[in-house]
Design a protein around this motif. Sequence first.
Motif, PDB file in Angstrom:
ATOM      1  N   ASP A  58     -53.393   3.312   1.266  1.00  0.00           N
ATOM      2  CA  ASP A  58     -52.610   2.432   2.134  1.00  0.00           C
ATOM      3  C   ASP A  58     -52.793   0.988   1.643  1.00  0.00           C
ATOM      4  OD1 ASP A  58     -51.016   1.499   4.210  1.00  0.00           O
ATOM      5  OD2 ASP A  58     -52.624   1.569   5.702  1.00  0.00           O
ATOM      6  N   TYR A  61     -55.850  -0.958   2.941  1.00  0.00           N
ATOM      7  CA  TYR A  61     -56.231  -0.800   4.358  1.00  0.00           C
ATOM      8  C   TYR A  61     -57.036   0.487   4.557  1.00  0.00           C
ATOM      9  CZ  TYR A  61     -53.799  -4.986   5.682  1.00  0.00           C
ATOM     10  OH  TYR A  61     -53.439  -6.300   5.792  1.00  0.00           O
ATOM     11  N   VAL A  98     -60.915  -4.501   7.955  1.00  0.00           N
ATOM     12  CA  VAL A  98     -60.320  -3.255   8.460  1.00  0.00           C
ATOM     13  C   VAL A  98     -61.456  -2.386   8.977  1.00  0.00           C
ATOM     14  CG1 VAL A  98     -58.770  -1.345   7.915  1.00  0.00           C
ATOM     15  CG2 VAL A  98     -58.653  -3.472   6.581  1.00  0.00           C
ATOM     16  N   HIS A 101     -60.987   1.828  11.062  1.00  0.00           N
ATOM     17  CA  HIS A 101     -61.157   3.051  10.265  1.00  0.00           C
ATOM     18  C   HIS A 101     -61.682   2.687   8.885  1.00  0.00           C
ATOM     19  CE1 HIS A 101     -56.952   1.519  10.187  1.00  0.00           C
ATOM     20  NE2 HIS A 101     -57.154   1.511   8.894  1.00  0.00           N
ATOM     21  N   PHE A 137     -48.457   6.891  11.451  1.00  0.00           N
ATOM     22  CA  PHE A 137     -47.672   7.156  10.245  1.00  0.00           C
ATOM     23  C   PHE A 137     -46.980   8.525  10.304  1.00  0.00           C
ATOM     24  CE2 PHE A 137     -50.552   4.252   7.419  1.00  0.00           C
ATOM     25  CZ  PHE A 137     -49.985   3.133   8.001  1.00  0.00           C
ATOM     26  N   PHE A 156     -54.093   6.450  11.720  1.00  0.00           N
ATOM     27  CA  PHE A 156     -53.157   6.127  10.633  1.00  0.00           C
ATOM     28  C   PHE A 156     -53.116   7.326   9.685  1.00  0.00           C
ATOM     29  CE2 PHE A 156     -54.124   2.281  12.818  1.00  0.00           C
ATOM     30  CZ  PHE A 156     -52.896   1.654  12.893  1.00  0.00           C
ATOM     31  N   GLN A 160     -57.548   7.881   6.424  1.00  0.00           N
ATOM     32  CA  GLN A 160     -58.133   6.718   7.119  1.00  0.00           C
ATOM     33  C   GLN A 160     -58.786   7.220   8.415  1.00  0.00           C
ATOM     34  OE1 GLN A 160     -54.157   4.906   6.873  1.00  0.00           O
ATOM     35  NE2 GLN A 160     -55.097   2.995   6.193  1.00  0.00           N
ATOM     36  N   ARG A 190     -59.189 -11.953   9.620  1.00  0.00           N
ATOM     37  CA  ARG A 190     -58.018 -11.338  10.258  1.00  0.00           C
ATOM     38  C   ARG A 190     -58.451  -9.898  10.509  1.00  0.00           C
ATOM     39  NH1 ARG A 190     -54.723  -6.629   9.106  1.00  0.00           N
ATOM     40  NH2 ARG A 190     -52.668  -6.975   9.981  1.00  0.00           N
ATOM     41  N   ASP A 192     -57.837  -6.247  11.472  1.00  0.00           N
ATOM     42  CA  ASP A 192     -56.782  -5.238  11.441  1.00  0.00           C
ATOM     43  C   ASP A 192     -56.818  -4.356  12.701  1.00  0.00           C
ATOM     44  OD1 ASP A 192     -54.755  -3.934   9.682  1.00  0.00           O
ATOM     45  OD2 ASP A 192     -56.082  -2.203   9.900  1.00  0.00           O
ATOM     46  N   VAL A 193     -55.658  -4.134  13.308  1.00  0.00           N
ATOM     47  CA  VAL A 193     -55.503  -3.280  14.510  1.00  0.00           C
ATOM     48  C   VAL A 193     -56.759  -3.238  15.400  1.00  0.00           C
ATOM     49  CG1 VAL A 193     -53.596  -1.869  13.634  1.00  0.00           C
ATOM     50  CG2 VAL A 193     -55.917  -1.123  13.146  1.00  0.00           C
ATOM     51  N   GLU A 242     -55.129  -8.622  14.992  1.00  0.00           N
ATOM     52  CA  GLU A 242     -53.829  -7.935  14.983  1.00  0.00           C
ATOM     53  C   GLU A 242     -53.830  -6.936  16.131  1.00  0.00           C
ATOM     54  OE1 GLU A 242     -50.981  -5.180  12.145  1.00  0.00           O
ATOM     55  OE2 GLU A 242     -53.090  -4.714  12.402  1.00  0.00           O
ATOM     56  N   HIS A 316     -46.667  -8.170   5.539  1.00  0.00           N
ATOM     57  CA  HIS A 316     -46.559  -7.078   4.567  1.00  0.00           C
ATOM     58  C   HIS A 316     -46.122  -5.765   5.211  1.00  0.00           C
ATOM     59  CE1 HIS A 316     -50.315  -6.744   6.598  1.00  0.00           C
ATOM     60  NE2 HIS A 316     -50.439  -5.507   6.154  1.00  0.00           N
ATOM     61  N   ASP A 317     -45.980  -5.739   6.529  1.00  0.00           N
ATOM     62  CA  ASP A 317     -45.523  -4.522   7.223  1.00  0.00           C
ATOM     63  C   ASP A 317     -44.093  -4.664   7.721  1.00  0.00           C
ATOM     64  OD1 ASP A 317     -48.067  -3.361   6.984  1.00  0.00           O
ATOM     65  OD2 ASP A 317     -48.748  -4.255   8.866  1.00  0.00           O
ATOM     66  N   ARG A 402     -41.680  -0.872   5.058  1.00  0.00           N
ATOM     67  CA  ARG A 402     -42.624  -1.960   4.812  1.00  0.00           C
ATOM     68  C   ARG A 402     -42.517  -2.478   3.373  1.00  0.00           C
ATOM     69  NH1 ARG A 402     -48.353  -0.122   7.230  1.00  0.00           N
ATOM     70  NH2 ARG A 402     -48.314   1.307   5.456  1.00  0.00           N
ATOM     71  N   ARG A 406     -42.886  -6.113   0.337  1.00  0.00           N
ATOM     72  CA  ARG A 406     -44.003  -5.939  -0.603  1.00  0.00           C
ATOM     73  C   ARG A 406     -43.605  -6.093  -2.063  1.00  0.00           C
ATOM     74  NH1 ARG A 406     -47.460  -1.004   2.277  1.00  0.00           N
ATOM     75  NH2 ARG A 406     -47.805  -2.161   4.214  1.00  0.00           N
TER      76      ARG A 406
HETATM   77  C1  GLC Z   1     -52.251  -2.770  10.012  1.00  0.00           C
HETATM   78  C2  GLC Z   1     -51.912  -3.251   8.620  1.00  0.00           C
HETATM   79  C3  GLC Z   1     -51.136  -2.177   7.921  1.00  0.00           C
HETATM   80  C4  GLC Z   1     -52.005  -0.937   7.831  1.00  0.00           C
HETATM   81  C5  GLC Z   1     -52.522  -0.529   9.216  1.00  0.00           C
HETATM   82  C6  GLC Z   1     -53.649   0.457   9.099  1.00  0.00           C
HETATM   83  O1  GLC Z   1     -51.160  -2.607  10.819  1.00  0.00           O
HETATM   84  O2  GLC Z   1     -51.234  -4.472   8.671  1.00  0.00           O
HETATM   85  O3  GLC Z   1     -50.665  -2.568   6.654  1.00  0.00           O
HETATM   86  O4  GLC Z   1     -51.286   0.122   7.278  1.00  0.00           O
HETATM   87  O5  GLC Z   1     -53.025  -1.621   9.938  1.00  0.00           O
HETATM   88  O6  GLC Z   1     -54.792  -0.168   8.579  1.00  0.00           O
END
Ligand code: GLC
Length: 549
Positions: A58, A61, A98, A101, A137, A156, A160, A190, A192-193, A242, A316-317, A402, A406
């Motif tokens: 990913d 990520y 991140v 996961h 996903f 995800f 992951q 930053r 992530d999720v 995020e 990037h998403d 996405r 990219r």
């Molecule tokens: C966030 C990231 C994305 C990634 C997901 C899982 O949304 O911006 O790119 O796939 O988390 O880590």
Amino acid sequence: MQDWQRSVIYQIYPKSFHSHAGNPTGDLLGVVAKLDYLHWLGVDCLWITPFLRSPQRDNGYDISDYYAIDPSYGTMADCELLIAEAGKRGIKLMLDIVVNHTSIEHEWFQQARSSLDNPYRDFYIWRDQPNNWESKFGGSAWEYEAQTGQYFLHLFDHTQADLNWDNPNVRAEVFKMMRFWRDKGVGGFRLDVINLISKPADFPEDNSDGRRFYTDGPNVHDYLQQMHREVFEGHDLINVGEMSSTSLEHCIRYSRPQSKELSMTFNFHHLKVDYPNLQKWIRADFDFLQLKRILSDWQTGMQAGGGWNALFWCNHDQPRVVSRFGHDGEHRVVSAKMLGTALHFLQGTPFVYQGEELGMTNPSFDHIDQYRDVETLNIHRLQRNAGVSDADNMAAIMQKSRDNGRTPMHWNAEPNAGFSVAEPWISVPANAAQINVASQLDDPDSVLHHYRQLIALRRSEALMSDGVYRQLLPEHLQIWAYVREGNGERLLVLNNFYGTACEVELPEQVISPAMTQRLLISNYPDNPPRTRQVFLRPFESLVLHLTDH
Ligand code: GLC
């Protein structure tokens, strides 16, 4: 007001930014090589998406080692050089963490999967039977591990695996790792999720995909407060979370200073206005009234609650904003500038995603072989298996994938847009020869110069950071008009989101002949003084500074 409340942050997707080594993918020295450009643009901080060791399923990520740089991006020495060189130019570096996961290739998971009584088993979430939660996903959120006969959770991709944040050892490891990076000199994180880290212990289910149970879950605020105490306290850091499918109430709690959690939050509600009935994978026009309503509700709500927004159109998403809410044909330049203005005058900290400052468009890839993203490829397969026609499947992917955001950054009109001497990992859009940094640097009327002006204005116009937001004409079907006001002064921000001209009448308290009027920025060359009766040309946008007398 904190420094970062007057800042502008630039997001780099290093895989597609610049390859110094001349590889198919970008690298950290490629970022170093472009620091003078970023300094010229005027940004205060760089958020770089993950460049730590990862199998890249990913695109980073899926981290397999939080203490190592992925070899495709360079070395730890390159990273230290980047931090130092950015620092010399007054630019901070924000690391993408991140920790909902890890990759299943992470040592912790390798240990965990080996036996039921391994000390790392409880770093992840295992069940004898899956519940009905779905992966973001596509497909089930549970994967069976034959060796130990249980399922592990993955919100995800199935590579992951979700960490078990209820285990204090997991939290201790995460905070230790974040202190390592803080002490290396990064200027913030930053996350992530990050609002998905706390799952309810009983894993309930209903007829939904499960997100309502784990979004902003039971202990998330406690865990973020602990992170604040153990990593952030006493350090000058910008921390942005995020937040997936979150609520205003939670984002106020995450970002108001007295909570001692984060500096600000991203949410995605305004980017679902082209998801009919929240269905992403259907091609659809966007709902303009809903876009204005959502952004306005978040502006007034966050301001009232003392929270702070991270403002963005692109990342990037997401697809490119000029293709999404603007016009990527004849009105590309003017509409890209309008969208920049509409966002930068809101309350919050604006983020500019690489190439947005050029008005880069979606690439219009019409064949699935041109796509690389794991989500896109999963969805393509699932939709085809569900009987969706190829035409509908590709139409949705061309609009929503996405990968639209990219493709390599357009530096100049040379081969591969100056991104690398090697053939890039994903194709360069056909319009790179027309839309690129080199040509826009020479053109004072370019989208690039407009963004530079927006970034500079945030430094000189205090109302951009602290003015109170008020929407005008909320029901207007083509104009987004708002003010930011305080102390007898106001910024009047007018944006025409469509390719037809139109006239509107504004309230007298907002603009009258008795007020002094100064034009701050516009996207048309000629700008007569304005009255209540405003005529706006296609995609016209302008900002007036007005002073009462
Ligand atoms: C966030 C990231 C994305 C990634 C997901 C899982 O949304 O911006 O790119 O796939 O988390 O880590």
